[in-house]
Enzyme design. Structure first.
Site, PDB file in Angstrom:
ATOM      1  N   ASP A 186      49.326  82.182 -98.932  1.00  0.00           N
ATOM      2  CA  ASP A 186      47.892  82.392 -98.494  1.00  0.00           C
ATOM      3  C   ASP A 186      47.104  84.068 -98.580  1.00  0.00           C
ATOM      4  O   ASP A 186      46.029  83.990 -98.413  1.00  0.00           O
ATOM      5  CB  ASP A 186      47.667  81.896 -96.920  1.00  0.00           C
ATOM      6  CG  ASP A 186      48.452  80.935 -96.396  1.00  0.00           C
ATOM      7  OD1 ASP A 186      48.657  79.898 -97.650  1.00  0.00           O
ATOM      8  OD2 ASP A 186      49.583  80.714 -95.514  1.00  0.00           O
ATOM      9  N   HIS A 242      51.523  81.287 -94.772  1.00  0.00           N
ATOM     10  CA  HIS A 242      52.111  81.867 -96.114  1.00  0.00           C
ATOM     11  C   HIS A 242      52.714  83.192 -96.227  1.00  0.00           C
ATOM     12  O   HIS A 242      50.822  83.130 -96.601  1.00  0.00           O
ATOM     13  CB  HIS A 242      52.076  80.330 -96.420  1.00  0.00           C
ATOM     14  CG  HIS A 242      51.984  78.928 -96.489  1.00  0.00           C
ATOM     15  ND1 HIS A 242      50.860  78.513 -95.411  1.00  0.00           N
ATOM     16  CD2 HIS A 242      52.850  78.167 -96.275  1.00  0.00           C
ATOM     17  CE1 HIS A 242      51.651  77.377 -94.844  1.00  0.00           C
ATOM     18  NE2 HIS A 242      52.424  76.761 -95.241  1.00  0.00           N
TER      19      HIS A 242
HETATM   20  C1  XUL Z   1      52.169  70.836 -94.087  1.00  0.00           C
HETATM   21  C2  XUL Z   1      52.382  71.900 -93.011  1.00  0.00           C
HETATM   22  C3  XUL Z   1      52.348  73.492 -93.010  1.00  0.00           C
HETATM   23  C4  XUL Z   1      53.137  74.361 -92.282  1.00  0.00           C
HETATM   24  C5  XUL Z   1      54.004  75.404 -92.615  1.00  0.00           C
HETATM   25  O1  XUL Z   1      51.995  69.854 -93.566  1.00  0.00           O
HETATM   26  O2  XUL Z   1      52.356  71.389 -91.607  1.00  0.00           O
HETATM   27  O3  XUL Z   1      51.329  74.238 -93.381  1.00  0.00           O
HETATM   28  O4  XUL Z   1      53.342  74.666 -90.910  1.00  0.00           O
HETATM   29  O5  XUL Z   1      54.051  75.487 -94.380  1.00  0.00           O
END
Ligand code: XUL
Ligand code: CO
Length: 436
Positions: free
Chosen positions: A103, A100
């Site tokens: 992150d 993300h």
């Molecule tokens: C949340 C989840 C996220 C997604 C990406 O439950 O799985 O981490 O994979 O946003």
């Protein structure tokens, strides 16, 4: 200085090895069904769990020992973390990672400063990708942690939240493109509602559709040709998430004319929360050509939330690989370990144990799935079960030649249906056990 000085490159030692820091089944270059294990499995490490998760829960503080991390929200700390992450990837041997935007780099006091922070870290990611050959599977924007997204992002009641999210996704798409990502994921985050009394559902869904089109338009503008993926998940964090399962997502994508550019990123624990098996979610998406990628983890059936555990159950990995092989593989997607070590597994070496266990479970699942397919007993049974569709009235129905009138005529003449084969569920479950 190495972050994991006592750990070398993890080796394949074969099924009899008792070394926990070795692969017993994951042999990257071994060929199965004409393709290497590495290319079938396309393992990816999730940056958010492995490098940002400290083990905090609603009842207690972080527990994880991460000697390289000074706990600050500085760009220097973020860059140090990148170096550690790539040392980890090199030693583990995973070909991909996923992140993300928030992150990998800290938020600044303005969007402009946040973007500058991101650029500074992306430069190092590029450098480390080039040095190691580890690639970006997908990028995604965190549109859920910051309080500005309390009502959602593209589905927020506040148009400025939509605008902020658009700016954030624009930037995240650009850096994903810059880093050669093969996909871009939308997980719904807070796209849902807590209460329908205060919600204009139609407006929110329309806005989400508009948002996805804006993303597609921008991808075209910058030349990003990766796959867009929606990741279904019910319940968390809102009472109702619009992207609650594969069926709901596919319906949304169809309704807003997005099926040409999107596929699904299916996550095991999310399937469980939706009341489905992962095999169901993959089969359902697969039959509609919407299977894009997998967030490989598992939940705990005794707990009703998204525990994001590392998968070690061979039945599960076998089923996932049966579906992946059935639908022609996961590429350009992969198996992304959206999983975190337990709070009690607080030492750095636990990150290795967790990933090695998950990778080996999937390698074994791949071998088992491939043997099941090679023997052909299961597929032969399914084919036999549907044999009445191969000719006669079945073939007429499937080819569109039959009408209610012709079928009535057929049944009036025949009188009643002949008994079919038993479903043989127990025999088949026993058959699957032969391979494990
Ligand atoms: C949340 C989840 C996220 C997604 C990406 O439950 O799985 O981490 O994979 O946003
Ligand atoms: Co996920």
């Amino acid at each position: 200085m190495a972050a994991f000085p006592e750990i070398g490159k993890i080796q394949y030692e074969g099924p009899t090895s008792k070394n926990p820091l070795a692969y017993r089944h994951y042999n990257a270059e071994e060929v199965i069904e004409g393709c290497t294990m590495k290319d079938h499995l396309r393992f990816s490490v999730a940056y958010w769990h492995t490098f940002r998760c400290g083990g905090a829960d609603p009842f207690g503080a972080p527990t994880a020992l991460r000697p390289w991390d000074d706990g600050s929200e500085s760009v220097e700390n973020a860059i140090r973390r990148v170096r550690v992450a790539f040392e980890f990837f090199e030693k583990l041997g995973n070909p991909f990672y996923a992140f993300h935007d928030r992150d990998i780099a800290p938020e600044g006091s303005s969007l402009a400063e946040t973007n500058r922070n991101l650029d500074a870290v992306v430069k190092i990611l590029r450098e480390e990708q080039d040095r190691t050959g580890v690639q970006l599977l997908w990028g995604t924007a965190n549109l859920f942690s910051n309080p500005r997204f309390m009502h959602g992002a593209s589905t927020s009641s506040n148009a400025d939240a939509f605008a902020f999210a658009a700016a954030q996704v624009k930037k995240c798409l650009e850096v994903t493109h810059e880093l050669g990502g093969s996909g871009y994921v939308f997980w719904g985050g807070r796209e849902g509602y807590q209460n329908l009394y205060n919600t204009d559902m139609k407006r929110e869904l329309d806005h989400m559709g508009r948002f996805m089109h804006l993303a597609v338009d921008h991808a075209k503008e910058i030349g990003f040709q990766g796959t867009f993926l929606i990741e279904p998940k019910p319940k968390e964090p809102t009472k109702h998430q619009y992207d609650s399962d594969a069926a709901a997502c596919i319906n949304f994508l169809r309704a807003y004319d997005l099926t040409d550019t999107f596929k699904l990123n299916l996550e095991t624990n999310h399937a469980t929360l939706a009341g489905h098996t992962m095999m169901h979610e993959m089969d359902y998406a697969g039959v509609q050509n919407m299977l894009g990628s997998v967030d490989a983890n598992t939940g705990d059936l005794l707990l009703g939330w998204d525990t994001d555990q590392f998968p070690t159950d061979l039945y599960l990995t076998t089923q996932v690989m049966l579906m992946a092989l059935k639908y022609g593989g996961l590429a350009p997607g992969g198996l992304n370990f959206d999983a975190k070590v337990r709070r009690e597994s607080f030492e750095p070496v636990d990150l290795f144990h967790a990933h090695i266990g998950g990778m080996d479970a999937f390698a074994r699942g791949l071998k088992i799935a491939s043997s099941i397919r090679a023997d052909g007993e299961l597929s032969e049974f399914v084919q036999q079960r549907y044999r009445t569709w191969e000719s006669g009235v079945g073939a007429e129905i499937e080819s569109g030649q039959a009408s209610f009138t012709s079928l009535e005529q057929y049944m009036l003449e025949k009188g009643d249906i002949a008994p079919n084969l038993s479903g043989r569920q127990e025999m088949l479950e026993h058959l699957i056990n032969r391979y494990l």
